[in-house]
Design a protein around this motif. Sequence first.
Motif, mmCIF file in Angstrom:
data_model
loop_
_atom_site.group_PDB
_atom_site.id
_atom_site.type_symbol
_atom_site.label_atom_id
_atom_site.label_comp_id
_atom_site.label_asym_id
_atom_site.label_seq_id
_atom_site.Cartn_x
_atom_site.Cartn_y
_atom_site.Cartn_z
ATOM 1 N N UNK A 51 23.299 52.142 24.664
ATOM 2 C CA UNK A 51 24.557 52.882 24.553
ATOM 3 C C UNK A 51 25.442 52.640 25.773
ATOM 4 N N UNK A 52 24.838 52.622 26.959
ATOM 5 C CA UNK A 52 25.607 52.340 28.165
ATOM 6 C C UNK A 52 26.149 50.917 28.149
ATOM 7 N N UNK A 53 25.331 49.971 27.678
ATOM 8 C CA UNK A 53 25.805 48.584 27.593
ATOM 9 C C UNK A 53 26.982 48.479 26.639
ATOM 10 N N UNK A 54 26.871 49.129 25.467
ATOM 11 C CA UNK A 54 27.948 49.075 24.485
ATOM 12 C C UNK A 54 29.222 49.726 25.017
ATOM 13 N N UNK A 55 29.079 50.780 25.809
ATOM 14 C CA UNK A 55 30.247 51.498 26.315
ATOM 15 C C UNK A 55 30.864 50.822 27.533
ATOM 16 N N UNK A 56 30.031 50.349 28.457
ATOM 17 C CA UNK A 56 30.539 49.874 29.742
ATOM 18 C C UNK A 56 30.771 48.367 29.793
ATOM 19 N N UNK A 57 30.097 47.600 28.914
ATOM 20 C CA UNK A 57 30.212 46.155 29.000
ATOM 21 C C UNK A 57 31.642 45.649 28.844
ATOM 22 N N UNK A 58 32.455 46.133 27.869
ATOM 23 C CA UNK A 58 33.843 45.647 27.785
ATOM 24 C C UNK A 58 34.648 45.944 29.046
ATOM 25 N N UNK A 59 34.418 47.110 29.645
ATOM 26 C CA UNK A 59 35.153 47.431 30.869
ATOM 27 C C UNK A 59 34.766 46.493 32.007
ATOM 28 N N UNK A 60 33.465 46.264 32.173
ATOM 29 C CA UNK A 60 33.027 45.320 33.201
ATOM 30 C C UNK A 60 33.544 43.906 32.917
ATOM 31 N N UNK A 61 33.596 43.569 31.625
ATOM 32 C CA UNK A 61 34.076 42.247 31.223
ATOM 33 C C UNK A 61 35.533 42.059 31.639
ATOM 34 N N UNK A 62 36.392 43.060 31.377
ATOM 35 C CA UNK A 62 37.801 42.966 31.751
ATOM 36 C C UNK A 62 37.970 42.973 33.260
ATOM 37 N N UNK A 63 37.213 43.809 33.951
ATOM 38 C CA UNK A 63 37.320 43.843 35.405
ATOM 39 C C UNK A 63 36.933 42.499 36.027
ATOM 40 N N UNK A 64 35.876 41.895 35.485
ATOM 41 C CA UNK A 64 35.467 40.595 35.987
ATOM 42 C C UNK A 64 36.539 39.540 35.737
ATOM 43 N N UNK A 65 37.138 39.562 34.538
ATOM 44 C CA UNK A 65 38.198 38.608 34.227
ATOM 45 C C UNK A 65 39.425 38.819 35.126
ATOM 46 N N UNK A 66 39.743 40.077 35.403
ATOM 47 C CA UNK A 66 40.879 40.352 36.278
ATOM 48 C C UNK A 66 40.618 39.859 37.689
ATOM 49 N N UNK A 67 39.418 40.029 38.173
ATOM 50 C CA UNK A 67 39.085 39.514 39.511
ATOM 51 C C UNK A 67 39.168 37.994 39.538
ATOM 52 N N UNK A 68 38.674 37.358 38.471
ATOM 53 C CA UNK A 68 38.733 35.893 38.419
ATOM 54 C C UNK A 68 40.173 35.413 38.373
ATOM 55 N N UNK A 69 41.024 36.099 37.570
ATOM 56 C CA UNK A 69 42.433 35.714 37.487
ATOM 57 C C UNK A 69 43.126 35.869 38.837
#
Length: 302
Positions: free
Chosen positions: A27-45
């Motif tokens: 449940x935590x993976x399903x809830x938090x993974x998209x947020x971590x995914x966007x944050x990681x992409x923003x840092x990379x950008x």
Amino acid sequence: MKNLKLFPKTFLVSIGLFAALIVLVHALVYTLMPQFYLQQKERVAADNLTALTTELRGKSTEEMRRLSREFAQVKNVNITLTIDGRDQYFQGFQSINIVTDSGKSVDTSVVKIADGQTVDPRSVILRQGSVANSHGQTIAVKLLADVAPVTQAKLATLHVLPYTMLGSLLVALLFSYIYSRFVTRPIRQMAAVTTTMQQLEKGARYPVNSRDEIGVLGRNINELYQNLWQTIRSLEHENKRITQLEKEKIAFLRAASHELKTPLAALRIMLENMQLNIGEYKNRDQYLAESVAQVDRLAAMV
């Protein structure tokens, strides 16, 4: 649960805990993974924009175009350079170019495409900066990174989660079974040994192979059983001694009664003969004296 044995209880409790933990983690993976995914992409950008402006700083216009084109291909991003009020596009992924009105800041909530269409801002990450060329002219740099929408990320996660949950539950079942067998094995051995000890078998002994609480309990059981056997042996020895004393007492009483009966019988004969005035027993004074002597011998014996 009251009628269950130790192994089923331990197995059900452990698998229940593992199942709850697995559900919580997924449940935590399903809830938090998209947020971590966007944050990681923003840092990379942001890092890509910093690296690009560092490479472009102080370069000529042609060199800037070449470096931007190579950077877009390598990093898979779209780059827009605003030189002399004109936008020049370098694509790393297809069909998305940034078009803005000159002199106006970029609104990241609405991203325009070169053909006039717009794109869902949740599917892209826009970063902008500026850099000076070799002539000191300030050039605006815009970097657009392609990001899958959060809903797509959630759907992808949702498709994967059932398989990972199933695999995790299978592993939890296997681990819970092995753990329950491992935990209850010493207790089962202890129950079997104590059952044998109830039958007072001399060779009964719990094999102590650990120094934990189970091992301490096993050593205590062995010491208790040894003390029990020592007590039993002491009681057996005492019982034999008492039996021997009883035999000696009986033998003594038999011998004493035999020794007492003989003078009593002689005394009775003399008294009866004197009572009946038979023969020489008419001389009562003589035999009364002998009777008194016989009584004295009996008193001495007693």
